[in-house]
Each structure stands twice: as structure tokens, then as C-alpha cells.
Design a protein around this motif. Structure first.
Motif, PDB file in Angstrom:
ATOM      1  N   GLY A 184      19.680  43.505  56.899  1.00  0.00           N
ATOM      2  CA  GLY A 184      19.473  44.200  55.632  1.00  0.00           C
ATOM      3  C   GLY A 184      20.748  44.577  54.903  1.00  0.00           C
ATOM      4  O   GLY A 184      20.730  45.443  54.010  1.00  0.00           O
ATOM      5  N   TYR A 185      21.862  43.930  55.246  1.00  0.00           N
ATOM      6  CA  TYR A 185      23.138  44.212  54.588  1.00  0.00           C
ATOM      7  C   TYR A 185      23.599  42.998  53.778  1.00  0.00           C
ATOM      8  O   TYR A 185      23.186  41.870  54.034  1.00  0.00           O
ATOM      9  N   ALA A 186      24.486  43.250  52.825  1.00  0.00           N
ATOM     10  CA  ALA A 186      25.119  42.187  52.050  1.00  0.00           C
ATOM     11  C   ALA A 186      26.616  42.203  52.338  1.00  0.00           C
ATOM     12  O   ALA A 186      27.186  43.240  52.690  1.00  0.00           O
ATOM     13  N   ALA A 187      27.255  41.051  52.188  1.00  0.00           N
ATOM     14  CA  ALA A 187      28.701  40.933  52.416  1.00  0.00           C
ATOM     15  C   ALA A 187      29.422  40.800  51.084  1.00  0.00           C
ATOM     16  O   ALA A 187      29.020  40.022  50.223  1.00  0.00           O
ATOM     17  N   LEU A 188      30.499  41.565  50.921  1.00  0.00           N
ATOM     18  CA  LEU A 188      31.369  41.458  49.757  1.00  0.00           C
ATOM     19  C   LEU A 188      32.703  40.907  50.258  1.00  0.00           C
ATOM     20  O   LEU A 188      33.448  41.594  50.952  1.00  0.00           O
ATOM     21  N   ILE A 189      32.998  39.641  49.933  1.00  0.00           N
ATOM     22  CA  ILE A 189      34.112  38.913  50.550  1.00  0.00           C
ATOM     23  C   ILE A 189      35.335  38.918  49.639  1.00  0.00           C
ATOM     24  O   ILE A 189      35.243  38.616  48.451  1.00  0.00           O
ATOM     25  N   LYS A 190      36.489  39.239  50.226  1.00  0.00           N
ATOM     26  CA  LYS A 190      37.763  39.231  49.512  1.00  0.00           C
ATOM     27  C   LYS A 190      38.729  38.305  50.247  1.00  0.00           C
ATOM     28  O   LYS A 190      38.926  38.416  51.451  1.00  0.00           O
ATOM     29  N   ASP A 191      39.341  37.398  49.494  1.00  0.00           N
ATOM     30  CA  ASP A 191      40.268  36.409  50.036  1.00  0.00           C
ATOM     31  C   ASP A 191      41.709  36.855  49.771  1.00  0.00           C
ATOM     32  O   ASP A 191      42.061  37.185  48.637  1.00  0.00           O
ATOM     33  N   SER A 192      42.557  36.859  50.816  1.00  0.00           N
ATOM     34  CA  SER A 192      43.931  37.346  50.678  1.00  0.00           C
ATOM     35  C   SER A 192      44.964  36.239  50.504  1.00  0.00           C
ATOM     36  O   SER A 192      46.157  36.528  50.354  1.00  0.00           O
ATOM     37  N   ASP A 193      44.550  34.977  50.575  1.00  0.00           N
ATOM     38  CA  ASP A 193      45.442  33.833  50.334  1.00  0.00           C
ATOM     39  C   ASP A 193      46.700  33.904  51.201  1.00  0.00           C
ATOM     40  O   ASP A 193      47.806  33.598  50.747  1.00  0.00           O
ATOM     41  N   HIS A 194      46.534  34.299  52.457  1.00  0.00           N
ATOM     42  CA  HIS A 194      47.638  34.408  53.423  1.00  0.00           C
ATOM     43  C   HIS A 194      48.771  35.306  52.912  1.00  0.00           C
ATOM     44  O   HIS A 194      49.940  35.098  53.251  1.00  0.00           O
ATOM     45  N   ASN A 195      48.428  36.306  52.116  1.00  0.00           N
ATOM     46  CA  ASN A 195      49.409  37.232  51.559  1.00  0.00           C
ATOM     47  C   ASN A 195      49.110  38.631  52.101  1.00  0.00           C
ATOM     48  O   ASN A 195      48.080  39.224  51.773  1.00  0.00           O
ATOM     49  N   SER A 196      50.023  39.154  52.920  1.00  0.00           N
ATOM     50  CA  SER A 196      49.784  40.448  53.572  1.00  0.00           C
ATOM     51  C   SER A 196      49.650  41.592  52.576  1.00  0.00           C
ATOM     52  O   SER A 196      48.858  42.520  52.784  1.00  0.00           O
ATOM     53  N   GLU A 197      50.418  41.559  51.477  1.00  0.00           N
ATOM     54  CA  GLU A 197      50.311  42.613  50.465  1.00  0.00           C
ATOM     55  C   GLU A 197      48.946  42.578  49.788  1.00  0.00           C
ATOM     56  O   GLU A 197      48.342  43.630  49.535  1.00  0.00           O
ATOM     57  N   LEU A 198      48.467  41.372  49.484  1.00  0.00           N
ATOM     58  CA  LEU A 198      47.141  41.249  48.869  1.00  0.00           C
ATOM     59  C   LEU A 198      46.055  41.681  49.851  1.00  0.00           C
ATOM     60  O   LEU A 198      45.069  42.318  49.452  1.00  0.00           O
ATOM     61  N   GLU A 199      46.234  41.369  51.121  1.00  0.00           N
ATOM     62  CA  GLU A 199      45.284  41.804  52.143  1.00  0.00           C
ATOM     63  C   GLU A 199      45.182  43.327  52.157  1.00  0.00           C
ATOM     64  O   GLU A 199      44.077  43.897  52.192  1.00  0.00           O
TER      65      GLU A 199
END
Length: 332
Positions: free
Chosen positions: A90-105
Motif C-alpha cells: 500500500g505504499y508508493a515510491a518516489l525515486i530520485k537519481d543522483s547521477d553518481h554525484n555525492s553532493e546531489l545524493e
């Protein structure tokens, strides 16, 4: 196909109030009979709630998922498994991609914390001190995937053990120089522990003449590193940190007329389906990425529900024996 109906429509068809439907989607307390009425309408019309609208609720039933890249077979398996498990719960996933960038992560995790998700799964590039402090201060539970995390909850693959296994496997079958095509050590799991396992496994089989190269995860990087290998002279085997790097190595070896495995053995990690299309088929270790995603999602929901969970869980791997590594004499 999802039908365009609203929560008000669901309430009308189920014979309940709109606030009751809202409580259903936000994990609130409602009677089982009422829950079944709402579920019947949802199934009939293939309704999926607006994820971003749910983020405004006190309990959103949304899980944030941070991954280093979407351009990876392993990551796609992990994300697919996470999505399947969460939907069933019953949950949804909200996905964020960091493009192998630690600061963006780091920024992705902070943004998710501010969006009222119920928890976060972080397939970390590396566990820096900054990331460690952020996770420890998180207002919601966080489970780290694919990296060691001594200060919290982690679900990971056995990169060192897999590397050692492959080092021993190749070391039993070659006697000359070995090249290792690796990745940046900022990714500790692959860049440090997998590599160290390979080195230790080779040493256990008496192979000490090893040259190492560092690149990124791209097909082009595999080609570039393989060209560097050939400039340094003959090698008996090439071990690649990922299948994609091996694809690049195959391309360069083929363009130089070097036969695999007669002249050079090649092995890798990942178990990509495309590896079966190579000639000869690539010998590779496949990690149980589906188990990693499933176990990570299951562990996070237990954390959210205040259930006990282990601090560290490790999923396994499997050797896919292609024809790219020279056989032992007794196997011939």
C-alpha cells in the motif's frame, strides 16, 4: 489502464465519506468492512492515488528512494523489486537519481526529508561523514542499501566475498599477469571492498603480478582502461568491476584481434542479461539485486512500524560461468 476517477468518486461508489477514503490512503484507522468496499472500487477501476497529494498528509504512505543512477541493470532490478514490494504493502515510491554525484545524493535525501515521506531507502554512492550525520538526524527512518553503514541499518551485497571468490576462480586458471579494471574508491563497496577481495583471492592462488586501473562505470571507460592495459604489455586475464566495463574490454580486445579466452581470460561482476549475447559468453558474478530491493523495502517498513530489524543484512551472489575464462586442465 488506470481510470480517471477521483477520491470523491470512490467515496460515492463505496458508499462512504471522502474523509474515510482519505484515511484509507493515508494509513488511518477504518473498519475492515469499509476497507474492503474501498478496495473493491479501487481494483475495479485500477485507481492509483496522486503521490504528491499524499505527501501533504501526516502519513503519506510514500517512500523516498535515492539511487546513484538509473542507467544500470543492477539498479533497475533493485528499484523494480522495491516498487513491487511497496505496492503490495500500500505504499508508493518516489525515486530520485543522483547521477553518481555525492553532493546531489545529499541534496536528494534532504529534499525527501522535507517532503513528508514516511521513510527513505538510500542506495548510497558512499557513506561520507556528511551523509552519516544527515541520516542520523533524519526525522524519518532511513535504510542504506549496497554500502556498509555501522551507525544505522544497512542491507548490502557481499562485495568483498564476491571479489575474493572471483579472484580465486580466475587465479586457479591463469598463471601470468592479471589486470583489474575498477572504479573510483568513493564508492567504497565496489571501489574498495570488491577490488580488495579480488586482490586477496588472486594472492591466495599465487597471483601477485596485478596491474590496476580506475575509471567510471561507463562502457567508454571500459574501452579506455583496456587500451591502457594493452599499452603495458601482455596480460593473461582481465577482471572488470562491472559487466559494462567488460563490454568495453571485449570491444578493444576484438579490435586488436586478441582471442578470448585463448589469449586473454575476461571476468566481471553484475550478471547483466546482455552478457549472454557476447561471444564467448561472459563469466560473471550475479548479485541477488531483487533480494536487495525486497529486503531493503521490507526492513524499512518494519522500521516505520517500530518492529525490530537487524543492523546489517547481506544478500548473496551466483557465478554465471560463460566461456570467457580459460578452463582448468582437468576440465578440458
Amino acid at each position: 489502464m488506470t481510470e480517471k476517477i477521483t477520491m470523491a468518486d470512490i467515496a460515492r461508489m463505496a458508499g462512504v465519506t471522502k474523509s474515510t477514503v482519505s484515511r484509507y490512503f493515508n494509513g488511518g484507522s477504518i473498519k475492515e468492512e469499509t476497507r474492503e468496499k474501498i478496495q473493491t472500487v479501487i481494483r475495479k477501476h485500477n485507481y492509483e492515488p496522486n503521490t504528491f497529494a499524499r505527501l501533504k498528509a501526516r502519513e503519506s504512505n510514500v517512500i523516498g528512494v535515492v539511487v546513484p543512477t538509473l542507467n544500470s541493470k543492477v539498479t533497475s532490478r533493485v528499484v523494480t523489486s522495491i516498487g513491487r514490494y511497496l505496492r503490495n504493502q500500500g505504499y508508493a515510491a518516489l525515486i530520485k537519481d543522483s547521477d553518481h554525484n555525492s553532493e546531489l545524493e545529499f541534496r536528494n535525501i534532504r529534499r525527501l526529508m522535507g517532503r513528508n515521506v514516511d521513510g527513505i531507502l538510500c542506495s548510497a554512492i558512499s557513506v561520507t561523514e556528511e551523509l552519516r550525520r544527515l541520516i542520523q538526524s533524519s526525522p524519518v527512518p532511513v535504510v542504506v542499501l549496497a554500502q556498509e553503514f555501522e551507525d544505522g541499518i544497512a542491507v548490502m551485497v557481499d562485495d568483498y566475498g564476491a571479489g575474493r571468490f572471483m579472484g580465486r576462480y580466475v587465479g586457479e586458471r591463469v598463471r601470468g599477469r592479471v589486470a583489474y579494471l575498477g572504479v573510483d574508491e568513493r564508492d567504497a563497496a565496489v571501489g574498495i571492498w570488491r577490488k580488495q577481495g579480488v586482490m586477496d583471492g588472486l594472492k591466495e592462488r599465487g597471483i601477485r603480478d596485478v596491474i590496476t586501473f580506475l575509471g567510471d562505470y561507463s562502457y567508454q571507460s571500459g574501452q579506455d582502461m583496456m587500451k591502457q592495459v594493452l599499452r603495458q604489455g601482455k596480460v593473461d586475464a582481465v577482471i572488470c568491476a562491472t559487466d559494462r566495463l567488460a563490454f568495453g574490454a571485449y570491444r578493444v580486445l576484438g579490435s586488436h584481434g586478441i582471442s578470448i579466452p585463448d589469449q586473454v581470460s575476461v571476468a566481471a561482476f553484475g550478471g547483466y542479461d546482455e552478457s549472454e549475447l557476447l561471444h564467448p559468453q561472459l563469466t560473471t558474478l550475479r548479485f541477488d539485486s531483487y533480494a536487495l530491493g525486497y529486503l531493503g523495502a521490507e526492513t524499512l517498513l518494519k522500521e516505520i512500524r517500530k518492529e525490530p530489524v537487524p543492523k546489517k543484512q547481506i544478500v548473496g551472489y551466483q557465478l554465471i560461468e560463460g566461456g570467457s575464462v580459460r578452463k582448468l586442465a582437468e576440465e578440458l
